[in-house]
Design an enzyme around this catalytic site. Structure first.
Site, PDB file in Angstrom:
ATOM      1  N   ILE A  12      70.482   9.920  63.901  1.00  0.00           N
ATOM      2  CA  ILE A  12      70.245  11.367  63.976  1.00  0.00           C
ATOM      3  C   ILE A  12      71.495  12.116  63.525  1.00  0.00           C
ATOM      4  O   ILE A  12      71.458  13.010  62.698  1.00  0.00           O
ATOM      5  CB  ILE A  12      69.841  11.777  65.403  1.00  0.00           C
ATOM      6  CG1 ILE A  12      68.510  11.115  65.783  1.00  0.00           C
ATOM      7  CG2 ILE A  12      69.734  13.298  65.513  1.00  0.00           C
ATOM      8  CD1 ILE A  12      67.328  11.580  64.994  1.00  0.00           C
ATOM      9  N   LYS A  33      88.199  20.271  71.753  1.00  0.00           N
ATOM     10  CA  LYS A  33      87.243  21.183  72.382  1.00  0.00           C
ATOM     11  C   LYS A  33      87.760  21.513  73.775  1.00  0.00           C
ATOM     12  O   LYS A  33      88.035  20.618  74.567  1.00  0.00           O
ATOM     13  CB  LYS A  33      85.860  20.533  72.487  1.00  0.00           C
ATOM     14  CG  LYS A  33      84.863  21.338  73.315  1.00  0.00           C
ATOM     15  CD  LYS A  33      83.573  20.568  73.529  1.00  0.00           C
ATOM     16  CE  LYS A  33      82.669  21.269  74.536  1.00  0.00           C
ATOM     17  NZ  LYS A  33      81.415  20.531  74.786  1.00  0.00           N
ATOM     18  N   PRO A  36      85.133  27.055  80.547  1.00  0.00           N
ATOM     19  CA  PRO A  36      86.267  26.232  80.130  1.00  0.00           C
ATOM     20  C   PRO A  36      86.217  24.855  80.777  1.00  0.00           C
ATOM     21  O   PRO A  36      85.422  24.605  81.693  1.00  0.00           O
ATOM     22  CB  PRO A  36      87.471  27.038  80.629  1.00  0.00           C
ATOM     23  CG  PRO A  36      86.955  27.705  81.864  1.00  0.00           C
ATOM     24  CD  PRO A  36      85.502  28.017  81.603  1.00  0.00           C
TER      25      PRO A  36
END
Length: 512
Positions: free
Chosen positions: A48, A81, A101
């Site tokens: 995918i 990230k 966060p």
């Protein structure tokens, strides 16, 4: 006693290779004594390849299986990230947005800051309790080039190229961890008299026997569905999104800033993800086909991207929201898409693979005689985890005040909200999320802090009891001061995200 020595994983991709790596690393000492991990992967089935957001848990996983973080960044087009920003989820206004966060609120282990913040509630809850929202606003990295691998002053996860990540894991599993890789198409599944899978027949490699089979064949669910006939439990009555449109957007310039957080922007009948990588952005629209057509959804996606969307190819991916009624049956365990899938709003797909692989590896049954006991424990934990993720995803929708489309109105209907979440939302009218709300279980996937960030980011207000927390007032004031000081230090010391990615590519990080 029939020892469980031969582990056969059917299917590759992130699910297959991550599971293989975790199990092989955990049981490496048993390999000279007959333990083996075999991964069968079809040469004709593409992955995918759009799961590009992760949790901080992946740092521990990669470190545990012996991966160099520098190699991971260089080979997987990875970026840092530090959380997610949700735009237009509450009111739909242009300036409507908040952060979830990855850093816990200041002093979280000893103090719940929410009641104290509610007495004033000036500014965002995120900025009041952690520096991370400010770091994301300024495009700063969570660490410096001098910080050792897998460490950092700010908590972080990764954005990555899912296709490159699978290839990276494959090389590490085969070259370092001793995983046997078989490129072959499974043509048949042979069953034993007791209902176990005894072996799989393949077109290119013949019959492959195993003691434990792990189904990583994606939505096809070749073993858990095809052989074991385990039903699928649909959750479309709670989570409406059933389709994703994905596109890769190249940077205009190799020096373009790279966002160090996932950007999730609500749309008419769903939301758009925007993930920054060093060489491109991964952008996609997750939507409900019952509320908007695919053509309309693609127009919204292209409008979000802007002029550079012209000429870009959009992939359409069906989402089957739900999971198996049983995850481990007899000697078959489903991991990844074979186990189920929920919309990627909080990047839960890869972490569920990690948690599943870790539990399988740690509780690997010594013999077939105890496998059913392990399976029951695994299923209980897995059901709890999937249920809590559904609760947390639905929270984002049920808190909205948007009424501009049927999609947002339908999401607020009480009958679409899980009972446990509905009870918690009633509780949170009078007391803020905290450890007593069952957020201290080992199986918990979202801590109380995550619920706090979403609740108060979306404007929820818990009734503050006058004087109830006066004894902690000085501790709270000290936490505010410490957070401001920490924010100032990190803002002045941390590099730009793009700059750090360039330095990692050129020089590498400090080894552990």
């Amino acid at each position: 006693m029939k020892p469980v020595n031969n582990i056969v994983i059917v299917g590759g991709g992130t699910a297959g290779w991550l599971t293989a790596g975790v199990i092989a690393a955990r049981h490496r000492g048993r390999q000279p004594h007959g333990f083996s991990v075999t991964l069968i992967e079809s040469p004709n089935v593409p992955i995918i390849g759009v799961g590009e957001g992760t949790w901080p848990t992946l740092r521990t996983t990669l470190r545990t299986i012996g991966v160099s973080e520098t190699d991971f960044f260089r080979q997987c087009d990875a970026a840092f990230k530090q959380g997610a920003r949700f735009n237009r989820w509450t009111t739909g206004a242009v300036d409507d947005g908040y952060y979830h966060p990855l850093m816990l609120p200041h002093g979280f282990a000893r103090l719940n800051l929410v009641p104290h913040w509610l007495l004033d509630a000036s500014g965002s809850f995120c900025d009041a309790v952690t520096p991370q929202g400010r770091l994301c606003d300024e495009g700063l990295a969570p660490k410096t080039i001098a910080t050792p691998e897998y460490e950092g002053p700010a908590n972080y996860a990764y954005h990555l190229d899912a296709g490159k990540f699978s290839s990276f894991l494959q090389a590490h599993c085969c070259d370092t961890l001793g995983v046997r890789h078989v490129l072959a198409d499974v043509t048949d599944v042979r069953m034993a008299d007791n209902g176990d899978v005894a072996a799989v027949d393949t077109a290119q490699a013949g019959m492959i026997e195993g003691d434990l089979f792990i189904d990583c064949t994606g939505f096809k669910a070749l073993l858990i569905d095809g052989a074991m006939k385990v039903p699928f439990r649909s959750l479309t009555d709670t989570l409406f999104c059933d389709t994703a449109l994905a596109v890769q957007v190249p940077h205009d310039d190799p020096t373009d800033p790279v966002a160090c957080h996932t950007i999730s922007t609500a749309q008419t009948a769903g939301w758009i993800w925007d993930i920054g990588l060093p060489t491109r952005r991964g952008v996609g629209h997750v939507f409900s086909s019952s509320h908007i057509s695919a053509d309309e959804a693609e127009r919204e996606l292209r409008a979000y991207i802007g002029p550079k969307a012209d000429g870009l190819t959009v992939r359409r991916i069906p989402i089957r929201s739900g999971h198996r009624e049983t995850f481990w049956k007899n000697n078959v365990v489903a991991v990844g898409l074979a186990a189920g899938f929920l919309e990627p709003l909080e990047a839960s797909a890869i972490v569920l693979i990690e948690l599943s692989a870790k539990m399988i590896a740690e509780q690997m049954p010594a013999c077939r005689e105890v496998m059913d006991v392990v399976a029951r424990r695994y299923n209980e934990t897995s059901h709890y985890r999937w249920g809590r993720i559904v609760d947390f995803l639905k929270l984002h929708y049920s808190l909205t005040r948007r009424t501009d489309s049927d999609f947002w109105r339908d999401n607020q209907r009480p009958e679409t909200i899980p009972d446990r979440l509905r009870d918690l939302m009633e509780l949170w009218r009078y007391q803020s999320p905290w450890l007593h709300d069952e957020f201290d279980r080992a199986e918990e996937v979202f801590p109380a802090a995550s619920y706090q960030y979403v609740l108060y980011g979306m404007g929820h207000r818990t009734a503050a009891l006058p004087g109830a927390h006066d004894a902690e007032a000085e501790l709270a004031r000290r936490a505010w001061r410490d957070n401001k000081a920490q924010t100032a230090r990190m803002m002045s010391a941390l590099p730009r995200h793009r700059d750090l990615l360039n330095k990692i590519a050129e020089h590498g990080m400090q080894p552990i």
